[in-house]
Design an enzyme around this catalytic site. Structure first.
Site, PDB file in Angstrom:
ATOM      1  N   HIS A  87     -97.554 -17.803  31.401  1.00 57.14           N
ATOM      2  CA  HIS A  87     -96.411 -18.689  31.679  1.00 57.14           C
ATOM      3  C   HIS A  87     -96.314 -18.980  33.176  1.00 57.14           C
ATOM      4  O   HIS A  87     -96.176 -20.137  33.593  1.00 57.14           O
ATOM      5  CB  HIS A  87     -95.102 -18.035  31.219  1.00 57.14           C
ATOM      6  N   HIS A 115     -99.472 -12.416  28.513  1.00 58.25           N
ATOM      7  CA  HIS A 115     -98.615 -13.467  27.957  1.00 58.25           C
ATOM      8  C   HIS A 115     -97.670 -14.006  29.034  1.00 58.25           C
ATOM      9  O   HIS A 115     -97.560 -15.221  29.225  1.00 58.25           O
ATOM     10  CB  HIS A 115     -97.814 -12.891  26.777  1.00 58.25           C
ATOM     11  N   GLU A 116     -96.997 -13.104  29.743  1.00 52.73           N
ATOM     12  CA  GLU A 116     -96.039 -13.534  30.765  1.00 52.73           C
ATOM     13  C   GLU A 116     -96.753 -14.148  31.969  1.00 52.73           C
ATOM     14  O   GLU A 116     -96.269 -15.118  32.564  1.00 52.73           O
ATOM     15  CB  GLU A 116     -95.166 -12.352  31.199  1.00 52.73           C
TER      16      GLU A 116
END
Length: 211
Positions: free
Chosen positions: A27, A23-24
């Protein structure tokens, strides 16, 4: 709550090793593709879980079942194109990565390779692990799309709002995690959070796992 329950430990391991770092990373990768290398220079362009762990968020997850990764730093004015649009894309990348992971985890069930109801067993099975994997990623996606700063959904909402309202959303980010926790507590206390999120979660589960 049993901190050493096998199902719970598996869920935490899935979250720490796959869902949260990917998820990170999503980004950071999207920001890098759009011209901002801030996160890359800080070592966040990786799926190494250690690069994304937030100490307080990790402890909160272990003891309370709710936690978060270290926020990816983005310099929105370095992003190419329309700043609001690009920042919304960077924000959407994290939840989208969780949707992709959930879809991958659901493939064996949709293809008929595994059964959702394998029968009673005293040990953890592959279907149990995959179902947990799907549920964790759906939960992360839906939670992060809540339009409350500093969650990803707030920047997506800011992209859709008139500039003056979007600026208000930016100012609300100053309250950070403390403000988020307070708002979520109040929404949960009055049953509003579950009223909104549960139907979305149930719809996504049925869509992916054909319940």
């Amino acid at each position: 709550m049993n901190l050493f329950d096998p199902d719970r430990l598996i869920a935490l391991a899935i979250l720490f090793l796959t869902s949260m770092p990917i998820h990170e990373w999503a980004h950071a990768w999207t920001a890098y593709q759009l011209g901002d290398d801030t996160a890359a220079l800080r070592g966040r362009l990786t799926i190494n879980p250690l690069a994304h762990l937030d100490p307080i968020g990790t402890l909160s997850l272990v003891f309370f079942g709710f936690g978060w990764g270290k926020p990816v730093q983005v310099s929105p004015y370095r992003l190419r194109g329309n700043m609001r649009t690009s920042w919304a894309l960077v924000s959407a990348a994290g939840p989208f990565s969780n949707l992709v992971l959930a879809m991958l985890g659901a493939i064996p069930f949709r293809m008929g390779w595994l059964s959702l109801y394998p029968g009673s067993t005293s040990t953890i099975s592959l279907p149990d692990i995959l179902i947990e994997f799907v549920l964790i990623n759906l939960s992360l996606m839906i939670f992060n799309l809540i339009p409350i700063p500093p969650l990803d959904g707030s920047r997506i909402l800011a992209w859709l709002l008139p500039p003056a309202w979007a600026s208000v959303m930016d100012q609300m980010e100053r309250f950070g995690g403390a403000g988020l926790m307070l708002i979520l507590y109040l929404l949960s206390r009055f049953g509003i959070l579950s009223l909104i999120l549960n139907p979305i979660m149930n719809f996504m589960i049925r869509a992916l796992l054909a319940y």
